[in-house]
Design an enzyme around this catalytic site. Structure first.
Site, PDB file in Angstrom:
ATOM      1  N   SER A  79       0.788  -1.233   0.000  1.00 38.55           N
ATOM      2  CA  SER A  79       0.000   0.000   0.000  1.00 38.55           C
ATOM      3  C   SER A  79       0.818   1.280   0.000  1.00 38.55           C
ATOM      4  O   SER A  79       0.244   2.365  -0.140  1.00 38.55           O
ATOM      5  CB  SER A  79      -0.952   0.011   1.201  1.00 38.55           C
ATOM      6  OG  SER A  79      -2.035  -0.859   0.965  1.00 38.55           O
ATOM      7  N   GLY A  98       4.753   9.170   6.337  1.00 36.12           N
ATOM      8  CA  GLY A  98       5.105   7.840   5.890  1.00 36.12           C
ATOM      9  C   GLY A  98       3.919   7.066   5.378  1.00 36.12           C
ATOM     10  O   GLY A  98       2.817   7.592   5.216  1.00 36.12           O
ATOM     11  N   HIS A  99       4.150   5.789   5.134  1.00 37.60           N
ATOM     12  CA  HIS A  99       3.104   4.851   4.732  1.00 37.60           C
ATOM     13  C   HIS A  99       3.666   3.453   4.891  1.00 37.60           C
ATOM     14  O   HIS A  99       4.879   3.244   4.795  1.00 37.60           O
ATOM     15  CB  HIS A  99       2.672   5.077   3.285  1.00 37.60           C
ATOM     16  CG  HIS A  99       1.232   4.732   3.029  1.00 37.60           C
ATOM     17  ND1 HIS A  99       0.751   3.442   3.079  1.00 37.60           N
ATOM     18  CD2 HIS A  99       0.166   5.508   2.724  1.00 37.60           C
ATOM     19  CE1 HIS A  99      -0.550   3.441   2.817  1.00 37.60           C
ATOM     20  NE2 HIS A  99      -0.936   4.691   2.600  1.00 37.60           N
ATOM     21  N   ASP A 100       2.777   2.493   5.163  1.00 30.64           N
ATOM     22  CA  ASP A 100       3.160   1.089   5.237  1.00 30.64           C
ATOM     23  C   ASP A 100       2.467   0.328   4.120  1.00 30.64           C
ATOM     24  O   ASP A 100       1.485   0.798   3.542  1.00 30.64           O
ATOM     25  CB  ASP A 100       2.746   0.483   6.584  1.00 30.64           C
ATOM     26  CG  ASP A 100       3.468   1.120   7.759  1.00 30.64           C
ATOM     27  OD1 ASP A 100       4.517   1.748   7.539  1.00 30.64           O
ATOM     28  OD2 ASP A 100       2.974   0.988   8.893  1.00 30.64           O
ATOM     29  N   GLY A 101       2.974  -0.871   3.840  1.00 26.90           N
ATOM     30  CA  GLY A 101       2.359  -1.710   2.827  1.00 26.90           C
ATOM     31  C   GLY A 101       2.431  -3.171   3.207  1.00 26.90           C
ATOM     32  O   GLY A 101       3.464  -3.637   3.704  1.00 26.90           O
ATOM     33  N   GLY A 151       2.264 -11.951   2.393  1.00 23.66           N
ATOM     34  CA  GLY A 151       3.535 -12.338   2.995  1.00 23.66           C
ATOM     35  C   GLY A 151       4.674 -11.381   2.788  1.00 23.66           C
ATOM     36  O   GLY A 151       5.834 -11.720   3.074  1.00 23.66           O
TER      37      GLY A 151
END
Length: 462
Positions: free
Chosen positions: A63, A304-307, A311
């Site tokens: 993401s 920021g951002h995470d994805g 897995g």
């Protein structure tokens, strides 16, 4: 040795042990201060093959792709081809959801800031053709509206697929071509891919899943999610240094490393400006901008951002006031614990920023009246049942639906304990994390209307 040099030495020494500790098959980290960049990798890209990870290995960024999609949208705004406050239907007239009035009113800005209000976890696979995003948008006609456009935040994957279609319409080409021509090229990226067909040209990581909570990770049977969700995060794959180059562009006023103006400085600033405040979730940002999460942490503001994909997990953090950027990519195990161990040290030493402590159950939970929270809450991928037992304790049972059920998701039951006001956390951690659940709103009978853990999931029964 410089501070960045110290970090480089520490990562080379410490990363392999951290991977073992947190059952992460492989990871790569890149860090920059100004124009200086270091990167480190360790582990194996697949436990089935034993291929070692290198700093040129490519991982899915999940993401974090949403910030790339937002950047493509802001480029169009820079060019005068798009108005952020115009209804989405100005550009995609066929955009339809269950609530016709909402569909006509939702703006591009609301999609960018996750405030459009319709259910967002829609992962319909519409094939691998260049028209898959267009076909995906056409499937949203029955998607329910959870709240009025602009009323609150609820993370929305489907909304970013609609934004991807806006980009396609205004550019006249498929989404992945837009990414390649307007971001990969101008940023000078050499190890970046749109999906498996391109990723196979590089040393590519395979995601790993745990068949049981305490089991060792094994290679996942599926490499990626559907191409139709590419603008939300199902396809983009790259080495960690190239992910960091994208982040650095957003620190450098929209300029690539060679000076190319990829995005205007004004657009960069708009993207980092808070648009909506989030409930006190503890793990996501305090606010959301146009694509970016905004974290108000001790020592300074961080964006920021995470994805997360099948897995694989990635994290990107930028500290504009200190000119520091950090990126992590990984392929299984407990990536959040790995992130905490690495980013705590790096952000403290290089930026003077402290990661706040993770939410945790109090030693002696307060007893509260839980009547307001009881009931069933449902979305496309899960049904959440909140119940009270004979001792007055609160329990959350999560039942997978749709794609999550197809991927083998299991029913999970956990006790919730009171943290503050309408905020609860599971007594038992998942991958070391006690994910807060906030009960929001009122359904008119004194019961909460939503349970919110990043997504607002609406009550369907008392």
């Amino acid at each position: 040795m410089s501070e960045l040099g110290d970090i480089h030495h520490w990562l080379r020494e410490r990363l392999p042990a951290l991977l073992v500790e947190h059952k992460v098959p492989a990871a790569a980290v890149a860090v920059s201060v100004g124009g200086d960049v270091i990167d480190v990798a360790a582990g194996v890209l697949s436990r089935a093959t034993g291929v070692e990870a290198t700093t040129d290995s490519v991982f899915q960024i999940g993401s974090i792709t949403k910030v790339w999609t937002a950047t493509l949208v802001m480029q169009l705004a820079d060019e005068g081809k798009l108005d952020l406050d115009a209804p989405v239907r100005r550009y995609v007239p066929e955009f339809v959801i269950a609530d016709g009035d909402a569909a006509a009113a939702i703006t591009v800005r609301q999609l960018l800031s996750h405030t459009a209000g319709f259910e967002g976890d829609v992962f319909t696979d519409t094939g691998k053709g260049d028209d898959c995003v267009e076909k995906y948008v056409a499937t949203l006609g029955d998607t329910p509206q959870l709240f009025a456009p602009g009323a609150m935040f609820s993370y929305n994957n489907a909304g970013y697929c609609v934004l991807g279609r806006v980009v396609e319409v205004l550019r006249g080409k498929p989404f992945d071509a837009c990414v390649r021509e307007h971001l990969f090229g101008p940023l000078g990226l050499t190890h970046a891919a749109n999906g498996a067909d391109e990723a196979i040209l590089f040393r590519a990581a395979v995601g790993h899943i745990q068949p049981a909570p305490d089991a060792d990770p094994v290679a996942a049977p599926v490499w990626a999610l559907a191409r139709s969700n590419a603008p939300a995060g199902s396809m983009l794959t790259m080495r960690v240094r190239d992910l960091l180059a994208f982040g650095r562009m957003h620190l450098d006023g929209g300029k690539a490393a060679d000076g190319t103006q990829v995005l205007s400085a004004d657009a960069v600033a708009q993207m980092q400006r808070p648009e909506v405040t989030l409930p006190a979730l503890g793990l996501m940002g305090d606010a959301w901008g146009l694509g970016w999460e905004v974290f108000d942490w001790p020592g300074g503001t961080v964006i920021g951002h995470d994805g997360n994909t099948i897995g694989q997990a990635a994290m990107l953090r930028l500290v504009p006031g200190r000119d520091v950027a950090v990126a992590l990519v990984s392929n299984g195990g407990n990536p959040f614990a790995l992130y905490t161990a690495i980013f705590t040290r790096i952000l403290r030493d290089l930026a003077g920023v402290e990661l706040p402590p993770l939410p945790a159950p109090p030693e002696v939970p307060e007893t509260v009246d839980v009547e307001r929270y009881l009931g069933t809450y449902r979305c496309d991928v899960a049904e959440l049942v909140v119940e009270r037992d004979g001792d007055g304790r609160l329990w959350l049972e999560q039942r997978p639906r749709g794609l999550m059920a197809q991927l083998g998701g299991q029913v999970e039951r956990t006790e919730l304990v009171h943290l503050s006001t309408d905020r609860f956390v599971p007594l038992k951690a998942t991958l070391g994390v006690h994910l807060p659940h906030v009960f929001v709103g009122d359904d008119g009978t004194g019961h909460a209307l939503y349970i919110h853990s990043g997504r607002a999931i609406r009550r369907v029964a008392n």
